[in-house]
Design an enzyme around this catalytic site. Structure first.
Site, PDB file in Angstrom:
ATOM      1  N   THR A 134       0.824  -1.211   0.000  1.00  0.00           N
ATOM      2  CA  THR A 134       0.000   0.000   0.000  1.00  0.00           C
ATOM      3  C   THR A 134       0.860   1.263   0.000  1.00  0.00           C
ATOM      4  O   THR A 134       2.008   1.241   0.442  1.00  0.00           O
ATOM      5  CB  THR A 134      -0.891  -0.006   1.264  1.00  0.00           C
ATOM      6  OG1 THR A 134      -1.518   1.255   1.407  1.00  0.00           O
ATOM      7  CG2 THR A 134      -0.095  -0.294   2.527  1.00  0.00           C
ATOM      8  N   ASP A 135       0.270   2.368  -0.442  1.00  0.00           N
ATOM      9  CA  ASP A 135       0.976   3.657  -0.374  1.00  0.00           C
ATOM     10  C   ASP A 135       1.077   4.161   1.070  1.00  0.00           C
ATOM     11  O   ASP A 135       1.849   5.073   1.363  1.00  0.00           O
ATOM     12  CB  ASP A 135       0.285   4.709  -1.256  1.00  0.00           C
ATOM     13  CG  ASP A 135      -1.171   4.977  -0.892  1.00  0.00           C
ATOM     14  OD1 ASP A 135      -1.701   4.312   0.025  1.00  0.00           O
ATOM     15  OD2 ASP A 135      -1.787   5.857  -1.532  1.00  0.00           O
ATOM     16  N   GLU A 136       0.279   3.548   1.980  1.00  0.00           N
ATOM     17  CA  GLU A 136       0.279   4.039   3.367  1.00  0.00           C
ATOM     18  C   GLU A 136       1.611   3.794   4.076  1.00  0.00           C
ATOM     19  O   GLU A 136       1.883   4.407   5.099  1.00  0.00           O
ATOM     20  CB  GLU A 136      -0.866   3.403   4.163  1.00  0.00           C
ATOM     21  CG  GLU A 136      -2.218   3.705   3.544  1.00  0.00           C
ATOM     22  CD  GLU A 136      -3.398   3.544   4.491  1.00  0.00           C
ATOM     23  OE1 GLU A 136      -3.190   3.378   5.697  1.00  0.00           O
ATOM     24  OE2 GLU A 136      -4.532   3.593   3.995  1.00  0.00           O
ATOM     25  N   TYR A 159      -1.944  -0.637  10.922  1.00  0.00           N
ATOM     26  CA  TYR A 159      -2.080  -1.312   9.616  1.00  0.00           C
ATOM     27  C   TYR A 159      -0.866  -1.015   8.732  1.00  0.00           C
ATOM     28  O   TYR A 159      -0.217  -1.942   8.226  1.00  0.00           O
ATOM     29  CB  TYR A 159      -3.373  -0.848   8.909  1.00  0.00           C
ATOM     30  CG  TYR A 159      -3.379  -1.152   7.420  1.00  0.00           C
ATOM     31  CD1 TYR A 159      -3.471  -2.458   6.957  1.00  0.00           C
ATOM     32  CD2 TYR A 159      -3.269  -0.119   6.469  1.00  0.00           C
ATOM     33  CE1 TYR A 159      -3.461  -2.740   5.591  1.00  0.00           C
ATOM     34  CE2 TYR A 159      -3.257  -0.391   5.110  1.00  0.00           C
ATOM     35  CZ  TYR A 159      -3.350  -1.707   4.675  1.00  0.00           C
ATOM     36  OH  TYR A 159      -3.324  -1.992   3.333  1.00  0.00           O
ATOM     37  N   LYS A 163       2.111  -3.500   7.265  1.00  0.00           N
ATOM     38  CA  LYS A 163       2.391  -3.673   5.827  1.00  0.00           C
ATOM     39  C   LYS A 163       3.860  -3.322   5.545  1.00  0.00           C
ATOM     40  O   LYS A 163       4.543  -4.000   4.780  1.00  0.00           O
ATOM     41  CB  LYS A 163       1.460  -2.802   4.975  1.00  0.00           C
ATOM     42  CG  LYS A 163       0.007  -3.217   4.969  1.00  0.00           C
ATOM     43  CD  LYS A 163      -0.257  -4.600   4.375  1.00  0.00           C
ATOM     44  CE  LYS A 163      -0.059  -4.666   2.887  1.00  0.00           C
ATOM     45  NZ  LYS A 163      -0.459  -5.988   2.328  1.00  0.00           N
TER      46      LYS A 163
HETATM   47  P1  NAD Z   1      -9.847  -7.375   1.805  1.00  0.00           P
HETATM   48  O1  NAD Z   1      -9.911  -7.141   3.269  1.00  0.00           O
HETATM   49  O2  NAD Z   1     -11.048  -7.107   0.974  1.00  0.00           O
HETATM   50  O3  NAD Z   1      -9.444  -8.903   1.515  1.00  0.00           O
HETATM   51  C1  NAD Z   1      -8.444  -9.552   2.255  1.00  0.00           C
HETATM   52  C2  NAD Z   1      -8.549 -11.061   1.941  1.00  0.00           C
HETATM   53  O4  NAD Z   1      -7.487 -11.727   2.641  1.00  0.00           O
HETATM   54  C3  NAD Z   1      -9.859 -11.691   2.411  1.00  0.00           C
HETATM   55  O5  NAD Z   1     -10.368 -12.534   1.419  1.00  0.00           O
HETATM   56  C4  NAD Z   1      -9.465 -12.486   3.637  1.00  0.00           C
HETATM   57  O6  NAD Z   1     -10.267 -13.631   3.853  1.00  0.00           O
HETATM   58  C5  NAD Z   1      -8.031 -12.867   3.298  1.00  0.00           C
HETATM   59  N1  NAD Z   1      -7.236 -13.125   4.495  1.00  0.00           N
HETATM   60  C6  NAD Z   1      -7.107 -12.317   5.590  1.00  0.00           C
HETATM   61  N2  NAD Z   1      -6.310 -12.916   6.501  1.00  0.00           N
HETATM   62  C7  NAD Z   1      -5.921 -14.101   5.966  1.00  0.00           C
HETATM   63  C8  NAD Z   1      -5.096 -15.146   6.409  1.00  0.00           C
HETATM   64  N3  NAD Z   1      -4.512 -15.115   7.624  1.00  0.00           N
HETATM   65  N4  NAD Z   1      -4.889 -16.205   5.606  1.00  0.00           N
HETATM   66  C9  NAD Z   1      -5.471 -16.263   4.386  1.00  0.00           C
HETATM   67  N5  NAD Z   1      -6.293 -15.313   3.917  1.00  0.00           N
HETATM   68  C10 NAD Z   1      -6.518 -14.240   4.690  1.00  0.00           C
HETATM   69  O7  NAD Z   1      -8.587  -6.561   1.318  1.00  0.00           O
HETATM   70  P2  NAD Z   1      -8.332  -5.797  -0.074  1.00  0.00           P
HETATM   71  O8  NAD Z   1      -8.839  -4.420   0.045  1.00  0.00           O
HETATM   72  O9  NAD Z   1      -8.763  -6.658  -1.180  1.00  0.00           O
HETATM   73  O10 NAD Z   1      -6.734  -5.711  -0.031  1.00  0.00           O
HETATM   74  C11 NAD Z   1      -5.948  -6.762  -0.601  1.00  0.00           C
HETATM   75  C12 NAD Z   1      -4.476  -6.394  -0.462  1.00  0.00           C
HETATM   76  O11 NAD Z   1      -4.214  -5.173  -1.150  1.00  0.00           O
HETATM   77  C13 NAD Z   1      -4.013  -6.178   0.982  1.00  0.00           C
HETATM   78  O12 NAD Z   1      -2.720  -6.719   1.093  1.00  0.00           O
HETATM   79  C14 NAD Z   1      -3.981  -4.660   1.139  1.00  0.00           C
HETATM   80  O13 NAD Z   1      -3.011  -4.282   2.088  1.00  0.00           O
HETATM   81  C15 NAD Z   1      -3.581  -4.249  -0.267  1.00  0.00           C
HETATM   82  N6  NAD Z   1      -4.023  -2.894  -0.685  1.00  0.00           N
HETATM   83  C16 NAD Z   1      -5.346  -2.552  -0.564  1.00  0.00           C
HETATM   84  C17 NAD Z   1      -5.754  -1.305  -1.037  1.00  0.00           C
HETATM   85  C18 NAD Z   1      -7.203  -0.874  -0.951  1.00  0.00           C
HETATM   86  O14 NAD Z   1      -7.503   0.275  -1.284  1.00  0.00           O
HETATM   87  N7  NAD Z   1      -8.131  -1.730  -0.569  1.00  0.00           N
HETATM   88  C19 NAD Z   1      -4.827  -0.424  -1.598  1.00  0.00           C
HETATM   89  C20 NAD Z   1      -3.483  -0.819  -1.688  1.00  0.00           C
HETATM   90  C21 NAD Z   1      -3.095  -2.077  -1.235  1.00  0.00           C
HETATM   91  O1  DAU Z   2      -4.186   3.952   0.510  1.00  0.00           O
HETATM   92  C1  DAU Z   2      -4.400   2.591   0.383  1.00  0.00           C
HETATM   93  C2  DAU Z   2      -5.244   2.093   1.542  1.00  0.00           C
HETATM   94  O2  DAU Z   2      -6.564   2.569   1.306  1.00  0.00           O
HETATM   95  C3  DAU Z   2      -5.237   0.576   1.678  1.00  0.00           C
HETATM   96  O3  DAU Z   2      -3.945   0.143   1.977  1.00  0.00           O
HETATM   97  C4  DAU Z   2      -6.214   0.129   2.778  1.00  0.00           C
HETATM   98  O4  DAU Z   2      -6.271  -1.284   2.819  1.00  0.00           O
HETATM   99  C5  DAU Z   2      -7.579   0.681   2.441  1.00  0.00           C
HETATM  100  O5  DAU Z   2      -8.504   0.343   3.463  1.00  0.00           O
HETATM  101  C6  DAU Z   2      -7.523   2.190   2.260  1.00  0.00           C
HETATM  102  O6  DAU Z   2      -7.254   2.848   3.524  1.00  0.00           O
HETATM  103  P1  DAU Z   2      -8.053   4.174   3.959  1.00  0.00           P
HETATM  104  O7  DAU Z   2      -7.985   4.283   5.430  1.00  0.00           O
HETATM  105  O8  DAU Z   2      -7.620   5.335   3.148  1.00  0.00           O
HETATM  106  O9  DAU Z   2      -9.534   3.741   3.450  1.00  0.00           O
HETATM  107  P2  DAU Z   2     -10.978   3.918   4.104  1.00  0.00           P
HETATM  108  O10 DAU Z   2     -11.959   3.533   3.049  1.00  0.00           O
HETATM  109  O11 DAU Z   2     -11.099   3.274   5.435  1.00  0.00           O
HETATM  110  O12 DAU Z   2     -11.072   5.491   4.307  1.00  0.00           O
HETATM  111  C7  DAU Z   2     -10.899   6.396   3.233  1.00  0.00           C
HETATM  112  C8  DAU Z   2     -10.923   7.799   3.818  1.00  0.00           C
HETATM  113  O13 DAU Z   2     -12.254   8.081   4.289  1.00  0.00           O
HETATM  114  C9  DAU Z   2     -10.008   7.982   5.010  1.00  0.00           C
HETATM  115  O14 DAU Z   2      -9.441   9.293   4.962  1.00  0.00           O
HETATM  116  C10 DAU Z   2     -10.942   7.865   6.225  1.00  0.00           C
HETATM  117  C11 DAU Z   2     -12.266   8.384   5.687  1.00  0.00           C
HETATM  118  N1  DAU Z   2     -13.487   7.757   6.240  1.00  0.00           N
HETATM  119  C12 DAU Z   2     -13.575   6.397   6.231  1.00  0.00           C
HETATM  120  C13 DAU Z   2     -14.708   5.763   6.708  1.00  0.00           C
HETATM  121  C14 DAU Z   2     -14.807   4.250   6.720  1.00  0.00           C
HETATM  122  C15 DAU Z   2     -14.537   8.549   6.692  1.00  0.00           C
HETATM  123  O15 DAU Z   2     -14.464   9.794   6.655  1.00  0.00           O
HETATM  124  N2  DAU Z   2     -15.654   7.923   7.169  1.00  0.00           N
HETATM  125  C16 DAU Z   2     -15.785   6.553   7.210  1.00  0.00           C
HETATM  126  O16 DAU Z   2     -16.841   6.049   7.678  1.00  0.00           O
END
Ligand code: NAD
Ligand code: DAU
Length: 354
Positions: A134-136, A159, A163
């Site tokens: 992630t970019d975080e 988190y 990562k």
């Molecule tokens: P998600 O929470 O939707 O899915 C995570 C999946 O991993 C689920 O299917 C869960 O069952 C599985 N999982 C969790 N723990 C596990 C374990 N111990 N063993 C096997 N499987 C397990 O997450 P996502 O949003 O699809 O993110 C996927 C990946 O991409 C993550 O590594 C996250 O850090 C990264 N990422 C997410 C975002 C975003 O915006 N969502 C952005 C950048 C990177």
């Molecule tokens: O940047 C990549 C990341 O983006 C991934 O690595 C994470 O897995 C993914 O969950 C996401 O993280 P964020 O914390 O940015 O996503 P989230 O959807 O939780 O929140 C987006 C923004 O909105 C953040 O600034 C917090 C805000 N927010 C979120 C929720 C759930 C609100 O204002 N209200 C809310 O109820």
């Protein structure tokens, strides 16, 4: 030799979109997922019967099962998506993030190295272990500038720290053991099948119920939104063309303040599903206590991926991608009902009101 792709976290949001793309591209795929509260077989329903798809229910902490799965299916590429992924959840309970994201990645690296060591000299150069990050991990930006592959790590939440730790383990396994690893760092994804704990789907379901839309702080934090299908394409390109030991950043070139995202979402819902109570969904916006340590801004410079992998953004306009995404949720209400009605799920909606 055909590429056999093992996808951890296949039943999650990005993992399932990646599986769909990889199957479309002709690869054989083994989905590996523990099916936590965030992972759902429903996400794989469309390709469960695909002749090139196999599913293994397994935890990434189970090194033996993971190793035997690599061996049994003669896996040539691993795409590691499995993680605990929700920042708010990491603040209330960091332990699971250390366990899955750090120890789980360590367990995969141990198994992958053992598998890699046993490959023939022709198979070895083709093996890849791609770690999705992630970019975080880069921390937060002020009003200007962008993250890139050379930005130093400065994670701020449990988190992002977990990562970052996993990224560093992956890096070490390349340098110390020669495991051909690649790391990708991506910005905020949106699109179909995102679990409704994250901003966009959560706001959609609160709005449909007529509940307050909880915007943290003043809604001024900025995220760089990328469509999940663009991210999936980037990861596949990194497997196909990336160089072991390298990292690649992917962004959406769509920076938006959270409040602007919620306004766009409300306008689209007003158009697609006008409120029965009258008025706009914007009337439901409510400013709530900010997230502790809330990173102000993320933005990605993905010019390296464009230059070296041929990465392009297919979704160039965030608002039209958002509209398509909202339309997907509106026509898949049953999916949301099923995935939010499982044990361990923190969000709950009153489906009788939707
Ligand atoms: P998600 O929470 O939707 O899915 C995570 C999946 O991993 C689920 O299917 C869960 O069952 C599985 N999982 C969790 N723990 C596990 C374990 N111990 N063993 C096997 N499987 C397990 O997450 P996502 O949003 O699809 O993110 C996927 C990946 O991409 C993550 O590594 C996250 O850090 C990264 N990422 C997410 C975002 C975003 O915006 N969502 C952005 C950048 C990177
Ligand atoms: O940047 C990549 C990341 O983006 C991934 O690595 C994470 O897995 C993914 O969950 C996401 O993280 P964020 O914390 O940015 O996503 P989230 O959807 O939780 O929140 C987006 C923004 O909105 C953040 O600034 C917090 C805000 N927010 C979120 C929720 C759930 C609100 O204002 N209200 C809310 O109820």
């Amino acid at each position: 030799m055909p590429r056999i792709l093992l996808v951890t976290g296949a039943a999650g949001f990005i993992g399932s979109n990646f599986v769909e793309l990889a199957l479309e591209a002709g690869y054989a795929v083994v989905g590996y997922d523990a099916l936590t509260y965030a992972g759902h077989r429903e996400n794989l329903a469309a390709f469960e019967k695909h002749p090139k798809f196999t599913f293994v229910q397994g935890n990434i902490l189970d090194q033996e099962l993971f190793y035997s799965t690599l061996q049994k299916h003669q896996v040539t590429w691993v795409a590691h998506f499995a993680a605990e992924s929700h920042v708010d959840k990491s603040i209330s309970g960091p332990g699971a993030f250390i366990e899955t994201n750090v120890n789980g990645t360590y367990s995969l690296l141990m198994a992958a190295r053992k598998h890699y060591e046993g490959l023939s000299s022709t198979e070895k150069p083709r093996f890849r272990f791609l770690h999705v990050s992630t970019d975080e991990v880069f921390g937060e930006l002020g009003p200007t500038g962008k993250f890139s592959e050379t930005t130093p790590y400065a994670p701020n939440s449990p988190y992002s720290a977990s990562k970052a730790a996993s990224d560093l383990l992956v890096r070490a396994w390349f340098h110390t053991y020669g495991l051909p690893t690649i790391i990708t760092n991506c910005s905020n994804n949106y699109g179909p099948r995102q679990f409704p704990e994250k901003l966009i789907p959560h706001m959609i379901f609160c709005a449909l119920q007529g509940k307050a839309l909880p915007v943290y702080g003043k809604g001024e934090n900025i995220r760089d939104w990328i469509h999940v299908k663009d991210h999936a394409r980037g990861v596949l390109l990194a497997l196909e063309k990336g160089i072991p030991g390298e990292t690649y950043c992917f962004g959406g070139n769509s920076e938006r303040k959270n409040l602007d995202v919620v306004h766009a979402l409300c306008s689209t819902l007003d158009e697609l599903r006008p409120r029965s109570a009258g008025g706009s969904y914007r009337d439901l916006i409510s400013f709530v206590t900010d997230r502790p340590g809330h990173d102000f801004r993320y933005a990605i410079d993905d010019s390296k991926a464009q230059r070296e992998l041929g990465y392009v953004h297919h979704f160039k306009n965030f608002e039209s991608g958002l509209k398509e995404t909202i339309a997907w949720y509106l026509s898949n209400l049953e999916w949301s009902k099923q995935v939010t009605s499982k044990p361990g799920v923190k969000v709950s909606y009153d489906w009788s009101k939707i």
